[in-house]
Design a protein around this motif. Sequence first.
Motif, PDB file in Angstrom:
ATOM      1  N   HIS A  21     -19.521 -14.905  -4.676  1.00  0.00           N
ATOM      2  CA  HIS A  21     -18.536 -15.360  -5.658  1.00  0.00           C
ATOM      3  C   HIS A  21     -17.965 -16.706  -5.230  1.00  0.00           C
ATOM      4  N   ASP A  22     -18.090 -17.698  -6.096  1.00  0.00           N
ATOM      5  CA  ASP A  22     -17.764 -19.080  -5.727  1.00  0.00           C
ATOM      6  C   ASP A  22     -16.363 -19.231  -5.143  1.00  0.00           C
ATOM      7  N   ILE A  23     -15.358 -18.713  -5.846  1.00  0.00           N
ATOM      8  CA  ILE A  23     -13.977 -18.946  -5.444  1.00  0.00           C
ATOM      9  C   ILE A  23     -13.649 -18.198  -4.158  1.00  0.00           C
ATOM     10  N   GLU A  24     -14.122 -16.973  -4.047  1.00  0.00           N
ATOM     11  CA  GLU A  24     -13.826 -16.176  -2.855  1.00  0.00           C
ATOM     12  C   GLU A  24     -14.456 -16.780  -1.604  1.00  0.00           C
ATOM     13  N   GLN A  25     -15.689 -17.255  -1.718  1.00  0.00           N
ATOM     14  CA  GLN A  25     -16.314 -17.816  -0.517  1.00  0.00           C
ATOM     15  C   GLN A  25     -15.777 -19.203  -0.207  1.00  0.00           C
ATOM     16  N   LEU A  26     -15.384 -19.967  -1.232  1.00  0.00           N
ATOM     17  CA  LEU A  26     -14.736 -21.261  -1.010  1.00  0.00           C
ATOM     18  C   LEU A  26     -13.427 -21.066  -0.252  1.00  0.00           C
ATOM     19  N   THR A  27     -12.639 -20.086  -0.677  1.00  0.00           N
ATOM     20  CA  THR A  27     -11.379 -19.774  -0.009  1.00  0.00           C
ATOM     21  C   THR A  27     -11.612 -19.381   1.444  1.00  0.00           C
ATOM     22  N   GLY A  28     -12.642 -18.578   1.689  1.00  0.00           N
ATOM     23  CA  GLY A  28     -12.946 -18.145   3.060  1.00  0.00           C
ATOM     24  C   GLY A  28     -13.252 -19.312   3.974  1.00  0.00           C
ATOM     25  N   MET A  29     -14.054 -20.268   3.507  1.00  0.00           N
ATOM     26  CA  MET A  29     -14.409 -21.420   4.339  1.00  0.00           C
ATOM     27  C   MET A  29     -13.205 -22.313   4.618  1.00  0.00           C
ATOM     28  N   VAL A  30     -12.357 -22.514   3.598  1.00  0.00           N
ATOM     29  CA  VAL A  30     -11.169 -23.348   3.787  1.00  0.00           C
ATOM     30  C   VAL A  30     -10.195 -22.667   4.742  1.00  0.00           C
ATOM     31  N   ALA A  31     -10.031 -21.339   4.601  1.00  0.00           N
ATOM     32  CA  ALA A  31      -9.182 -20.596   5.522  1.00  0.00           C
ATOM     33  C   ALA A  31      -9.761 -20.618   6.942  1.00  0.00           C
ATOM     34  N   GLY A  32     -11.069 -20.816   7.038  1.00  0.00           N
ATOM     35  CA  GLY A  32     -11.718 -20.927   8.345  1.00  0.00           C
ATOM     36  C   GLY A  32     -11.604 -22.319   8.951  1.00  0.00           C
ATOM     37  N   GLY A  33     -10.987 -23.257   8.227  1.00  0.00           N
ATOM     38  CA  GLY A  33     -10.736 -24.585   8.779  1.00  0.00           C
ATOM     39  C   GLY A  33     -11.526 -25.720   8.177  1.00  0.00           C
ATOM     40  N   ALA A  34     -12.371 -25.447   7.168  1.00  0.00           N
ATOM     41  CA  ALA A  34     -13.148 -26.533   6.555  1.00  0.00           C
ATOM     42  C   ALA A  34     -12.212 -27.526   5.883  1.00  0.00           C
ATOM     43  N   GLN A  35     -12.332 -28.811   6.249  1.00  0.00           N
ATOM     44  CA  GLN A  35     -11.494 -29.845   5.632  1.00  0.00           C
ATOM     45  C   GLN A  35     -12.106 -30.402   4.361  1.00  0.00           C
ATOM     46  N   VAL A  36     -13.443 -30.340   4.238  1.00  0.00           N
ATOM     47  CA  VAL A  36     -14.155 -30.849   3.070  1.00  0.00           C
ATOM     48  C   VAL A  36     -15.249 -29.851   2.719  1.00  0.00           C
ATOM     49  N   VAL A  37     -15.506 -29.669   1.415  1.00  0.00           N
ATOM     50  CA  VAL A  37     -16.556 -28.743   0.974  1.00  0.00           C
ATOM     51  C   VAL A  37     -17.544 -29.476   0.078  1.00  0.00           C
ATOM     52  N   LEU A  38     -18.840 -29.226   0.303  1.00  0.00           N
ATOM     53  CA  LEU A  38     -19.913 -29.740  -0.552  1.00  0.00           C
ATOM     54  C   LEU A  38     -20.381 -28.604  -1.447  1.00  0.00           C
ATOM     55  N   PHE A  39     -20.379 -28.825  -2.758  1.00  0.00           N
ATOM     56  CA  PHE A  39     -20.686 -27.772  -3.722  1.00  0.00           C
ATOM     57  C   PHE A  39     -21.792 -28.264  -4.642  1.00  0.00           C
ATOM     58  N   THR A  40     -22.979 -27.653  -4.545  1.00  0.00           N
ATOM     59  CA  THR A  40     -24.091 -28.037  -5.420  1.00  0.00           C
ATOM     60  C   THR A  40     -24.125 -27.141  -6.649  1.00  0.00           C
ATOM     61  N   THR A  41     -24.540 -27.716  -7.782  1.00  0.00           N
ATOM     62  CA  THR A  41     -24.604 -26.934  -9.012  1.00  0.00           C
ATOM     63  C   THR A  41     -25.665 -27.481  -9.953  1.00  0.00           C
ATOM     64  N   GLY A  42     -26.380 -26.563 -10.599  1.00  0.00           N
ATOM     65  CA  GLY A  42     -27.381 -26.955 -11.580  1.00  0.00           C
ATOM     66  C   GLY A  42     -26.932 -26.670 -12.996  1.00  0.00           C
ATOM     67  N   ARG A  43     -25.933 -25.781 -13.121  1.00  0.00           N
ATOM     68  CA  ARG A  43     -25.419 -25.420 -14.439  1.00  0.00           C
ATOM     69  C   ARG A  43     -24.087 -26.078 -14.745  1.00  0.00           C
ATOM     70  N   GLY A  44     -23.402 -26.549 -13.670  1.00  0.00           N
ATOM     71  CA  GLY A  44     -22.120 -27.212 -13.843  1.00  0.00           C
ATOM     72  C   GLY A  44     -20.952 -26.292 -13.532  1.00  0.00           C
ATOM     73  N   THR A  45     -19.923 -26.832 -12.875  1.00  0.00           N
ATOM     74  CA  THR A  45     -18.738 -26.049 -12.547  1.00  0.00           C
ATOM     75  C   THR A  45     -17.551 -26.976 -12.289  1.00  0.00           C
ATOM     76  N   PRO A  46     -16.322 -26.537 -12.625  1.00  0.00           N
ATOM     77  CA  PRO A  46     -15.139 -27.341 -12.346  1.00  0.00           C
ATOM     78  C   PRO A  46     -14.478 -26.993 -11.012  1.00  0.00           C
ATOM     79  N   THR A  47     -15.036 -26.063 -10.260  1.00  0.00           N
ATOM     80  CA  THR A  47     -14.392 -25.457  -9.093  1.00  0.00           C
ATOM     81  C   THR A  47     -13.807 -26.461  -8.103  1.00  0.00           C
ATOM     82  N   GLY A  48     -12.602 -26.138  -7.622  1.00  0.00           N
ATOM     83  CA  GLY A  48     -11.951 -26.934  -6.592  1.00  0.00           C
ATOM     84  C   GLY A  48     -11.083 -26.045  -5.718  1.00  0.00           C
ATOM     85  N   SER A  49     -10.328 -26.646  -4.834  1.00  0.00           N
ATOM     86  CA  SER A  49      -9.461 -25.929  -3.903  1.00  0.00           C
ATOM     87  C   SER A  49      -8.096 -26.599  -3.856  1.00  0.00           C
TER      88      SER A  49
END
Length: 405
Positions: A302-330
């Motif tokens: 799940h995009d949002i749940e795993q994004l949250t996990g990485m940021v909570a783990g200390g990631a300062q920047v996230v690279l997000f690839t998409t072929g269908r398109g998404t507005p997701t952010g943090s």
Amino acid sequence: MCTTLKGYEEEVIKLQLTNDNKFWGYRRPDGKVGVRNHVLILPTITCATQAAKQITELVHGTVSFIHQHGCAQVGIDYEQTFRTYVGMGANPNVYGVVVLGLGCETHQARSVAGELAKTNKPVEVVSIQDHGGTLTAIAEGAKIAARMVQEASAQTRELCDISELIIGTECGGSDACSGISANPAVGAVSDMIIEHGGTAILAETTELIGAEHLLAERAVDDRVAKKAYQVIKAMENRSIQMGVDIRTGNPSPGNIRGGLSTLEEKSLGAANKAGSKQLQEVIDYAESPTKKGLVWMDTPGHDIEQLTGMVAGGAQVVLFTTGRGTPTGSPIAPVIKISTNTGIYEKMSENIDLNAGTIIEGKESIESVGTRIFEEIAKVSSGKLTKAEVLKQHDFGIWRIGPTF
């Protein structure tokens, strides 16, 4: 003679292009480096999320998030949510935290604040019950936040090394191009980050099912290889308990329309985000890496749940690839969106930052696109806003792993 802002910006860009292992960041009291300077209003219970949101509307420079957690949780589910709260506040992109609680919840605001205090960053607690209700709690929280924001605004960026970055990697809304364009390009970036002494997080355990042997073969030792197989088996068992075989099943409707037939096919493409380096460790959801290099975080797909996990783990920047398109952010970390094909880049240009579809068209190599992404990381880490940030796309969700009582 003073240097003009324009002149400063030109020098920054020049520096980034000539010294691609540097960026301008904020040094924190614990020695870590942030790429943003947020004051976080952290609601520890769903009952406090609306009050937290109103504080952010009152005070410029603050961020928060809406969630459904914080009470009636026990065991490892309680521990994981607590770890996520603390990790979000401890992320180097956060200058200071106002921990906002109701007062009677399972996840006590003072307990979260106590852990955050170990980072030596400014941390204060506001309780809706203790302050006599919503309005007085909002007023008190806004006063504290306003002071923190002003203090944060006095902090200046300093030149930092890429080795101090933790980069999260993610793919969502995948298509048939993901595994041959954007994901391999992100893999090339992961290698670059690691070669410069930094850390790259691979996540989405669900979307590595069928490719686990490829990662286990690259494990630094047998213990890490064994853990790779364990997290895959545990993830599969969760779906089997619900009567679903996800290994051979079809992915989401969008993935199917994008040309992917099975989850295993998707996984072989998703694994390309890991580049070619050794797998140093496998960590739990929202845990901080203990080693430099390639790290696998056990998260859902799940995009949002795993994004949250990485940021909570200390990631300062996230690279997000998409072929269908998404507005997701943090709300905490800038998310750089990368399209797998030129069509979706042109169609959703207001959401997507970079186009890797040029690989499919034969106009660029994987390495060339990887270099472009690497340079973008330096610019974003030095202050350039991503499109998700401009649109205030503050997504947040915690992976629940237990029942609610």
